[in-house]
Design a protein around this motif. Structure first.
Motif, PDB file in Angstrom:
ATOM      1  N   PHE A  92      49.481  45.206  49.169  1.00  0.00           N
ATOM      2  CA  PHE A  92      50.644  44.473  48.696  1.00  0.00           C
ATOM      3  C   PHE A  92      51.334  43.752  49.842  1.00  0.00           C
ATOM      4  O   PHE A  92      51.379  44.240  50.969  1.00  0.00           O
ATOM      5  CB  PHE A  92      51.653  45.419  48.026  1.00  0.00           C
ATOM      6  CG  PHE A  92      51.142  46.000  46.756  1.00  0.00           C
ATOM      7  CD1 PHE A  92      51.197  45.280  45.576  1.00  0.00           C
ATOM      8  CD2 PHE A  92      50.581  47.258  46.730  1.00  0.00           C
ATOM      9  CE1 PHE A  92      50.707  45.807  44.403  1.00  0.00           C
ATOM     10  CE2 PHE A  92      50.092  47.793  45.558  1.00  0.00           C
ATOM     11  CZ  PHE A  92      50.152  47.065  44.393  1.00  0.00           C
ATOM     12  N   TYR A  93      51.840  42.598  49.523  1.00  0.00           N
ATOM     13  CA  TYR A  93      52.676  41.831  50.438  1.00  0.00           C
ATOM     14  C   TYR A  93      53.926  42.661  50.698  1.00  0.00           C
ATOM     15  O   TYR A  93      54.349  43.446  49.858  1.00  0.00           O
ATOM     16  CB  TYR A  93      53.030  40.504  49.749  1.00  0.00           C
ATOM     17  CG  TYR A  93      53.377  39.370  50.667  1.00  0.00           C
ATOM     18  CD1 TYR A  93      52.380  38.604  51.251  1.00  0.00           C
ATOM     19  CD2 TYR A  93      54.700  39.037  50.917  1.00  0.00           C
ATOM     20  CE1 TYR A  93      52.691  37.532  52.061  1.00  0.00           C
ATOM     21  CE2 TYR A  93      55.025  37.970  51.728  1.00  0.00           C
ATOM     22  CZ  TYR A  93      54.019  37.219  52.299  1.00  0.00           C
ATOM     23  OH  TYR A  93      54.329  36.155  53.096  1.00  0.00           O
ATOM     24  N   TYR A 113      55.827  45.386  48.139  1.00  0.00           N
ATOM     25  CA  TYR A 113      55.920  46.812  48.422  1.00  0.00           C
ATOM     26  C   TYR A 113      57.366  47.293  48.284  1.00  0.00           C
ATOM     27  O   TYR A 113      57.625  48.325  47.658  1.00  0.00           O
ATOM     28  CB  TYR A 113      55.371  47.107  49.820  1.00  0.00           C
ATOM     29  CG  TYR A 113      55.407  48.561  50.177  1.00  0.00           C
ATOM     30  CD1 TYR A 113      54.480  49.439  49.640  1.00  0.00           C
ATOM     31  CD2 TYR A 113      56.385  49.062  51.028  1.00  0.00           C
ATOM     32  CE1 TYR A 113      54.513  50.788  49.949  1.00  0.00           C
ATOM     33  CE2 TYR A 113      56.424  50.404  51.337  1.00  0.00           C
ATOM     34  CZ  TYR A 113      55.484  51.265  50.798  1.00  0.00           C
ATOM     35  OH  TYR A 113      55.538  52.601  51.103  1.00  0.00           O
ATOM     36  N   CYS A 114      58.294  46.528  48.820  1.00  0.00           N
ATOM     37  CA  CYS A 114      59.720  46.883  48.696  1.00  0.00           C
ATOM     38  C   CYS A 114      60.151  46.880  47.233  1.00  0.00           C
ATOM     39  O   CYS A 114      60.886  47.772  46.796  1.00  0.00           O
ATOM     40  CB  CYS A 114      60.573  45.913  49.498  1.00  0.00           C
ATOM     41  SG  CYS A 114      60.392  46.109  51.276  1.00  0.00           S
ATOM     42  N   ASP A 115      59.703  45.880  46.490  1.00  0.00           N
ATOM     43  CA  ASP A 115      60.036  45.815  45.062  1.00  0.00           C
ATOM     44  C   ASP A 115      59.493  47.025  44.311  1.00  0.00           C
ATOM     45  O   ASP A 115      60.180  47.605  43.473  1.00  0.00           O
ATOM     46  CB  ASP A 115      59.495  44.532  44.430  1.00  0.00           C
ATOM     47  CG  ASP A 115      60.239  43.285  44.877  1.00  0.00           C
ATOM     48  OD1 ASP A 115      61.338  43.422  45.458  1.00  0.00           O
ATOM     49  OD2 ASP A 115      59.716  42.182  44.642  1.00  0.00           O
ATOM     50  N   LEU A 171      52.345  44.601  38.268  1.00  0.00           N
ATOM     51  CA  LEU A 171      52.043  43.822  39.466  1.00  0.00           C
ATOM     52  C   LEU A 171      50.571  43.930  39.834  1.00  0.00           C
ATOM     53  O   LEU A 171      49.928  42.931  40.174  1.00  0.00           O
ATOM     54  CB  LEU A 171      52.920  44.308  40.617  1.00  0.00           C
ATOM     55  CG  LEU A 171      52.921  43.474  41.876  1.00  0.00           C
ATOM     56  CD1 LEU A 171      53.369  42.048  41.577  1.00  0.00           C
ATOM     57  CD2 LEU A 171      53.819  44.103  42.920  1.00  0.00           C
ATOM     58  N   TRP A 172      50.030  45.132  39.760  1.00  0.00           N
ATOM     59  CA  TRP A 172      48.605  45.326  40.072  1.00  0.00           C
ATOM     60  C   TRP A 172      47.734  44.506  39.127  1.00  0.00           C
ATOM     61  O   TRP A 172      46.800  43.846  39.556  1.00  0.00           O
ATOM     62  CB  TRP A 172      48.235  46.805  39.982  1.00  0.00           C
ATOM     63  CG  TRP A 172      46.812  47.030  40.374  1.00  0.00           C
ATOM     64  CD1 TRP A 172      45.740  47.160  39.553  1.00  0.00           C
ATOM     65  CD2 TRP A 172      46.308  47.101  41.707  1.00  0.00           C
ATOM     66  NE1 TRP A 172      44.589  47.324  40.280  1.00  0.00           N
ATOM     67  CE2 TRP A 172      44.914  47.283  41.619  1.00  0.00           C
ATOM     68  CE3 TRP A 172      46.904  47.024  42.962  1.00  0.00           C
ATOM     69  CZ2 TRP A 172      44.114  47.389  42.755  1.00  0.00           C
ATOM     70  CZ3 TRP A 172      46.082  47.143  44.087  1.00  0.00           C
ATOM     71  CH2 TRP A 172      44.719  47.322  43.971  1.00  0.00           C
ATOM     72  N   MET A 173      48.046  44.515  37.847  1.00  0.00           N
ATOM     73  CA  MET A 173      47.282  43.742  36.872  1.00  0.00           C
ATOM     74  C   MET A 173      47.344  42.243  37.196  1.00  0.00           C
ATOM     75  O   MET A 173      46.332  41.545  37.146  1.00  0.00           O
ATOM     76  CB  MET A 173      47.815  43.986  35.463  1.00  0.00           C
ATOM     77  CG  MET A 173      47.085  43.192  34.397  1.00  0.00           C
ATOM     78  SD  MET A 173      48.008  43.079  32.847  1.00  0.00           S
ATOM     79  CE  MET A 173      49.508  42.286  33.370  1.00  0.00           C
TER      80      MET A 173
END
Length: 62
Positions: A5-6, A10-12, A24-26
């Motif tokens: 993850f950018y 990652y923070c989100d 997000l992964w999808m």
């Protein structure tokens, strides 16, 4: 997880419900398949901005 993850994503993820991670992964997986690279494309080279129903892919120049 930080490799996939950018930094902003990652923070989100850390500040959102678990469903956010799966959504997000999808979206990241779908993007890499759409451009024809699949997981050979570095997942941390782009991020997906999710704002309500609008999603935007932002790529890095590195």
């Amino acid at each position: 997880m930080e490799v996939a993850f950018y930094e902003k994503e990652y923070c989100d993820i850390m500040n959102q419900p678990n469903d956010y991670f799966y959504d997000l992964w999808m979206l990241k997986e779908s993007f890499t398949k759409t451009i024809g690279y699949g997981f050979s494309y570095q997942l941390s080279n782009f991020y997906i901005s999710k704002n309500n129903s609008k999603h935007e892919v932002i790529t890095s120049n590195t």
